[in-house]
Scaffold this active site. Structure first.
Site, short mmCIF file in Angstrom:
data_model
loop_
_atom_site.label_atom_id
_atom_site.label_comp_id
_atom_site.label_asym_id
_atom_site.label_seq_id
_atom_site.Cartn_x
_atom_site.Cartn_y
_atom_site.Cartn_z
N GLU A 1 0.75 -0.98 0.03
CA GLU A 1 0.05 0.17 -0.01
C GLU A 1 0.85 1.26 0.04
OE1 GLU A 1 -3.07 0.07 2.94
OE2 GLU A 1 -3.56 2.22 2.76
N ARG A 2 1.75 1.34 0.77
CA ARG A 2 2.78 2.49 0.91
C ARG A 2 3.60 2.46 -0.20
NH1 ARG A 2 3.16 0.94 7.43
NH2 ARG A 2 1.11 2.11 7.72
N GLN B 1 17.05 33.97 -12.20
CA GLN B 1 17.81 33.06 -11.55
C GLN B 1 17.27 32.21 -10.54
OE1 GLN B 1 21.05 34.16 -8.64
NE2 GLN B 1 22.37 32.96 -10.01
#
Ligand code: FAD
Length: 380
Positions: free
Chosen positions: A243-244, A280
């Site tokens: 699941e994880r 930048q």
């Protein structure tokens, strides 16, 4: 860096998933978000297309492949499309293993064909109003009455809660047993005393039906015990790694997709007479996120490989889950900022990804619980 985990077959499967999304999901998704639930037709179509039960043996109607890379492709494409509402990953990767791994032969014959053809939508109900991270606090309980149990209690935040035809309920079967007094009981649609509460109003994942469930003197036949009596905790621990991982795979795919969208956006959008991409600060933002995604991707691909080769450990899965979902959250926030006011408009994918993705660090075990698991493994 070139990804190395997928073969031509996986990429062909990716094309199938993309075609399915274009035909069966994207044209309807806005309506499903308004409805708060997806249509059952989409589940049927997914079944017909072979997208359900990828790991279920062929004799029960599934794809018969335990190669987790196919699940990873599915998760990546659904995330990129921004369609988490049709929760195939929950059905396949989270609930599927309970049925294929724990069900008796009779239960498999009863449930798996529908699981694979889309006629039987599933949910897993652990969380309660008073017990989320701490599953030992579960109060839903079942009393043994010979050939059946009588189940009472309530659950909340259950994904697929409205549509589900089969719900795996974590219930106390031995009151004094603590973590080892919990069992998995399967409650089927239409069982007397099983009621659904509100379809909960969430900040994201609007097409996903997340609901409260109530059990009032529900008679659960003994044939609906899944796995060992009082064995739920061990079964949950075994299956939570997948699941994880599944959540983490979606998380890195989500972060990468947001970065792509945002990179294009800052090239187009001008401020002070020049594209944002020439400044930048913006370039550093993009550079930092690209680096974090690339590093995370390498670890995630390794986890997918490891899992396909026989099973990822609980600690590695916890690392993947908290790291990738926290990255997704950070990237979503930074990308939204780079879109300025447009990022706050719901019609922009970045806004939707921000709200849809926010739950990722919470469900399937919170970031804090993942760190607890990792810490325990290192420090006892
Ligand atoms: C959209 C959605 C879908 C979901 N789907 C499902 C589902 O299908 N099935 C299901 O069973 N559940 C589901 N859940 C529930 C989800 O798994 C829980 O919300 C989650 O586990 C956290 O439990 P809680 O909400 O009770 O928070 P709590 O456990 O009350 O935690 C609150 C905060 O305290 C922190 N915390 C708790 N314990 C500790 C500790 N020991 N140390 C440090 N910090 C701690 C948590 O990390 C969190 O930040 C879903 C939830 C949502 C919102």
């Amino acid at each position: 860096m070139k990804r190395r985990i997928y073969s031509d077959e996986h990429e062909a499967f990716r094309e199938t998933v993309r075609a399915f999304l274009a035909k069966e999901v994207l044209p309807y998704y806005e309506q499903w978000e308004k409805d708060g639930v997806v249509s059952r037709d989409a589940w049927r179509a997914a079944g017909k297309q072979g997208l359900l039960g990828l790991a279920v043996p062929e004799e029960y109607g599934g794809g018969g492949s335990t190669d987790f890379r196919y699940s990873a492709v599915l998760a990546e494409e659904f995330t990129r499309a921004g369609t988490p509402g049709l929760a195939l990953g929950l059905h396949n990767d989270i609930i599927g293993p309970y049925l294929t791994g724990l069900a008796t032969e009779e239960q498999k014959r009863r449930w798996l064909p529908g699981f694979c053809d889309g006629s039987l939508i599933t949910a897993i109900a652990m969380t309660e109003p008073g017990a989320g991270s701490d599953l030992q606090g579960i109060r839903t309980h079942a009393v043994d009455r010979g050939d059946h149990w009588i189940l009472n209690g309530s659950k909340t935040f259950i994904s697929n809660g409205i549509l589900a035809d089969l719900v795996i309920v974590v219930a106390k079967t031995t009151p004094e047993g603590g973590a080892h007094g919990l069992s998995l009981l399967v409650v089927e649609r239409g069982t007397e005393g099983f009621e659904r509460g509100r379809n909960l109003d969430k900040i994201g994942q609007k097409a996903q039906d997340t609901a409260e469930l109530f059990f009032h003197d529900v008679r659960v036949p003994k044939e609906n015990l899944l796995g060992e009596l009082n064995g739920a905790f061990v079964h949950l621990m075994t299956n939570l790694a997948q699941e994880r991982l599944s959540i983490a795979v979606a998380a890195i795919a989500g972060a990468e997709h947001l970065l792509e969208i945002t990179t294009e956006y800052v090239k187009e959008r001008e401020a002070f007479g020049r594209p944002l991409a020439t400044k930048q600060h913006i370039r550093f933002e993009i550079a930092e996120m690209a680096t974090e995604c690339a590093v995370t991707r390498t670890f995630l691909d390794r986890c997918v490989e490891e899992h396909s080769d026989g099973g990822l450990g609980a600690v590695d899965a916890s690392m993947a889950k908290w790291w990738a979902t926290e990255l997704q959250k950070r990237v979503a926030d930074r990308c939204l900022q780079l879109h300025g006011g447009y990022g706050y408009m719901s019609e922009y994918p970045v806004a939707k990804a921000f709200t849809d993705g926010r739950i990722q660090t919470i469900y399937g075990g919170t970031t804090e619980i993942m760190k607890e698991i990792i810490g325990r493994s290192l420090l006892g």
